[in-house]
Design an enzyme around this catalytic site. Structure first.
Site, short mmCIF file in Angstrom:
data_model
loop_
_atom_site.label_atom_id
_atom_site.label_comp_id
_atom_site.label_asym_id
_atom_site.label_seq_id
_atom_site.Cartn_x
_atom_site.Cartn_y
_atom_site.Cartn_z
N TYR A 191 -0.91 -0.89 -10.22
CA TYR A 191 -0.87 -2.05 -9.63
C TYR A 191 -2.18 -2.70 -9.98
CZ TYR A 191 -2.85 1.41 -6.40
OH TYR A 191 -3.19 2.79 -5.76
N CYS A 235 0.39 7.07 -10.99
CA CYS A 235 -0.02 5.97 -9.71
C CYS A 235 -1.53 5.58 -9.90
CB CYS A 235 0.52 6.41 -8.53
SG CYS A 235 0.45 5.31 -7.29
N TYR A 247 0.49 -1.09 0.01
CA TYR A 247 -0.03 -0.08 0.11
C TYR A 247 0.79 1.22 -0.05
CZ TYR A 247 -3.79 -3.29 0.83
OH TYR A 247 -4.67 -4.32 0.62
N SER A 248 0.60 2.32 -0.90
CA SER A 248 1.38 3.41 -0.93
C SER A 248 1.02 4.11 0.33
CB SER A 248 0.90 4.31 -2.03
OG SER A 248 1.05 3.52 -3.22
N GLU A 282 4.03 3.96 -11.07
CA GLU A 282 3.99 2.92 -10.04
C GLU A 282 2.19 2.48 -10.33
OE1 GLU A 282 5.91 1.84 -6.43
OE2 GLU A 282 4.31 2.82 -5.31
#
Ligand code: FAD
Length: 350
Positions: free
Chosen positions: A350, A308, A127-128, A348
């Site tokens: 996901y 992101c 988790y960012s 980044e």
């Protein structure tokens, strides 16, 4: 940047040497901050604390075999009633033991057994981190996450199937203050905020929870007043979500835009509420296209660009950038190679 002052005193612990061998903390006195109508207080570190910011990136201080057991401070739903799905802002107390920098992630190991490896714990989920290194309470002891609850809908019936709900996101969104949470990390270098040039331009593109690292950057740029980073460049956030109820941290961002109009731009794409110029849904790439001339000029002048959020955001964005480049008579492939080489390109997903 003009910062108003109505100082009050507090004592905090900040990370000092973070090289894996030492996690020592020094108590810092005399931190003053001021109140902002739109958000938490503005942090001001005094000269005594100037030497305390770690010089090296903290990395993998805790690994999956020996995670750190942290404590949940709070879990707050941060989307409105019309938002599809649920997103929560989760504050975790690491007591100063798992320091991190803006743009890094924590790993979380949800409780229970890994269904694929009986007897073994679940795999780590990343988790960012959505706070600055000082945390939302400015004491260097907490980290905040922005977590979307992963829900599974049966494609045939369209009904929710709780047996297939995401393990870790549901654990986090259901957690209560005082619950324990096993964390690893911090990890990641791609999304670290380059701070060498305080006048730099940072173009931040996010879909949904992809906004998490940018919340950290923006708090560091506009909310905290730290000795070794005096931001006076341009931060430009493009945020794509479904509708206005799904906006994340909108009040904070709107506050920065009001207070620092020269330094912060904020554009939103609400796919279910707005139409793009072709009459289709408004996605973040449509906003990028709208401002493509400015964006390309900024990139040519050395701007950093960050992406992101969900993986699915990238193909649409890349197609748009490629099309814009071609319209400008440029080769997108060459431009992308150059951006990567210059370390201006940060992704980044996901
Ligand atoms: P899992 O249990 O891993 O399940 C994954 C998905 O599969 C879920 O959607 C679930 O509903 C579905 N599923 C489960 N069982 C079945 C089945 N039998 N059949 C079909 N489908 C099924 N997420 C955030 O919310 N915020 C962040 O800031 C964030 N940052 C990230 C940063 C990085 C670098 C990375 C790599 C990922 C990040 N993520 C973030 C994603 C996060 O790590 C998790 O992947 C996410 O929360 C889902 O994990 P989970 O345990 O809840 O779901």
């Amino acid at each position: 940047m003009a910062l108003s002052t109505t100082p009050s005193q507090m004592s905090v612990a900040l990370p000092t040497r973070i090289d894996g061998s030492s996690r020592s903390m020094i108590k810092v006195q005399s931190i003053s901050f001021t109140d902002k109508s739109w958000g938490p207080p503005l942090l001001r570190l005094d000269s005594k604390s100037r030497s305390l910011d770690p010089k090296e990136t903290p990395l993998n201080l805790f690994r999956p075999k020996e995670p750190y057991t942290a404590t949940i401070v709070s879990v707050e739903r941060i989307v409105g009633p019309q938002a599809p799905g649920e997103t929560c802002h989760i504050v975790i107390d690491h007591d100063g033991n798992v320091p991190y920098w803006e743009g890094q992630s924590y790993g979380v190991i949800p409780p229970g057994e890994n269904p694929k490896k009986p007897g073994a714990p679940h795999n780590v989920r990343l988790y960012s981190i959505a706070s600055t290194r000082y945390g939302d309470s400015f004491d260097g002891k907490t980290a905040s996450l922005c977590v979307r609850r992963a829900i599974y809908y049966d494609p045939e019936t369209g009904k929710e199937d709780p047996s297939k709900a995401g393990v870790c996101s549901n654990f986090l969104c259901n957690a209560k203050p005082g619950d324990k949470v096993k964390i690893t990390g911090p990890s990641g270098k791609v999304m670290l905020l380059p701070e060498d040039d305080p006048k730099a331009t940072h173009i931040m593109i996010a879909t949904g929870t992809g906004v998490a690292p940018y919340r950290g950057y923006l708090r560091r740029m506009f909310m905290e007043n730290v000795p070794n980073f005096k931001f006076d460049g341009l931060a430009w956030l493009f945020l794509g979500v479904a509708n206005s109820d799904s906006l994340l941290y909108d009040e904070e961002f709107a506050g920065y835009r009001k207070d620092y109009p020269e330094n912060f731009r904020y554009d939103k794409a609400l796919s279910r509420e707005e139409k793009n110029k072709k009459g289709g849904k408004m996605y973040v790439q449509d906003k990028i296209e709208e401002y493509s001339d400015e964006i390309f000029k900024l990139l040519d002048n050395g701007a950093h660009i960050y992406f992101c959020g969900l993986k699915g955001m990238m193909p649409g964005i890349q197609d748009t950038l490629k099309r814009v480049a071609e319209e400008r008579g440029e080769s997108w492939e060459q431009k992308l190679t150059q951006l990567r080489k210059n370390k201006q390109w940060h992704v980044e997903v996901y």
